[in-house]
Design a protein around this motif. Sequence first.
Motif, PDB file in Angstrom:
ATOM      1  N   PRO A  62       4.628   4.564  -1.295  1.00 31.55           N
ATOM      2  CA  PRO A  62       4.429   3.857  -0.025  1.00 31.55           C
ATOM      3  C   PRO A  62       5.086   4.568   0.708  1.00 31.55           C
ATOM      4  O   PRO A  62       6.368   5.193   0.443  1.00 31.55           O
ATOM      5  N   GLU A  65       4.254   6.278   7.510  1.00 31.52           N
ATOM      6  CA  GLU A  65       2.805   5.330   7.784  1.00 31.52           C
ATOM      7  C   GLU A  65       3.206   4.023   8.162  1.00 31.52           C
ATOM      8  O   GLU A  65       2.217   3.579   8.832  1.00 31.52           O
ATOM      9  N   ALA A  66       4.387   3.538   7.765  1.00 34.71           N
ATOM     10  CA  ALA A  66       4.334   1.795   8.543  1.00 34.71           C
ATOM     11  C   ALA A  66       5.243   2.360   9.898  1.00 34.71           C
ATOM     12  O   ALA A  66       5.832   1.285  10.391  1.00 34.71           O
ATOM     13  N   THR A 106       4.913  -5.321   7.996  1.00 37.27           N
ATOM     14  CA  THR A 106       4.130  -3.957   8.114  1.00 37.27           C
ATOM     15  C   THR A 106       4.232  -3.241   6.780  1.00 37.27           C
ATOM     16  O   THR A 106       3.451  -2.595   6.365  1.00 37.27           O
ATOM     17  N   GLU A 155       1.981  -1.708   3.893  1.00 36.69           N
ATOM     18  CA  GLU A 155       1.869  -0.772   3.479  1.00 36.69           C
ATOM     19  C   GLU A 155       1.861  -0.373   1.775  1.00 36.69           C
ATOM     20  O   GLU A 155       1.351   0.339   1.433  1.00 36.69           O
ATOM     21  N   ASP A 210      -1.964  -0.858   1.212  1.00 34.47           N
ATOM     22  CA  ASP A 210      -2.607   0.377   1.869  1.00 34.47           C
ATOM     23  C   ASP A 210      -2.422   1.490   1.045  1.00 34.47           C
ATOM     24  O   ASP A 210      -3.263   2.468   1.131  1.00 34.47           O
ATOM     25  N   SER A 211      -0.962   1.923   0.878  1.00 36.95           N
ATOM     26  CA  SER A 211      -0.804   3.040   0.136  1.00 36.95           C
ATOM     27  C   SER A 211      -1.346   3.268  -1.133  1.00 36.95           C
ATOM     28  O   SER A 211      -1.917   4.252  -1.540  1.00 36.95           O
TER      29      SER A 211
END
Length: 307
Positions: A174, A178-179, A199, A203, A206-207
């Motif tokens: 992660p 990206e966050a 958030t 992630e 999402d990651s």
Amino acid sequence: MAGMPQVPPAELNDPSLPYELLFSCPLGLSPSQIFVDFDGSYDRIPHPDIDLENSVSEIWDARVQKHTSLYNGKKFRYAGYSVQNEISGTRCISLVTLHLGLTDYRTFVGTNLNPLWEMYLVPSEDDSIHCQHTSSPLGNGAVVETSEKRLVILRRSNNVGEFPGHFVFPGGHPEPEEAGITSHQNGEPLKNSGTINMTISKEMFDSIIREVVEEIGVPASSLSNPQFIGISRRRLNVRPAAFFFMKCSLSAEEIQKCYSTAQDGFESTQLYTMTLIELEKLADKMPGCHLGGFALYKLMLEACKDA
């Protein structure tokens, strides 16, 4: 209890195994059950031995000279977890909070991957104290089932930093950036802190989708929602990794075609789809943390059978 996290059976944490299971969630946890407490108190504590601490920079500098493309990216540092049980009607739902700090790839190379890595460990039964001087970035891995219930496995390239040529599940890390995180925001209002934690929690899920899409080339729409099944840690270098389970609606043959155009296909040399029995035969060719991920998957299968 829905998705109740468990301390794994004693035989699965035998010190002779190349991994240890920090905790398992055999029935899988959804994003609504995973929280994050991101705080500077979970960051690495420098080692009191000045020479040992200075070796972090020395090792990194030597590696950069050999591999000029190395990038010192930020990573989330794993520092433990806590469990809270909530009653919803007649069900008891488990909520897991991951304790995360901030570290970077340079410190990982200089502590966990240091030839003297064991000197960074503190003799303690308390895991957060035991690893307080190591970078311990939280990696991730995905156990992906094809439509025929075969498992997707990659053979790592020979020019990657860890375990070249070994068999692994798709995965990576992660990413704090990206966050939108590059540092701790000291003095942030509590409201903002809660938003940051949410958030980062997002992630986490999402990651792993991003890693699977980039490494094997399948479209995100072919993947089921990831289920968090636990965290394993490689005994060598005390390297932690969160594992997730997801299904892919594509067949093994279709996935092979997607792999030929995968964005991060250079990180591996070949994609395989295997039965559980076939993968068992390759166990000695998997890094410890991924072998631990395989153990978490088998605990999930047993739990689903019992359920």
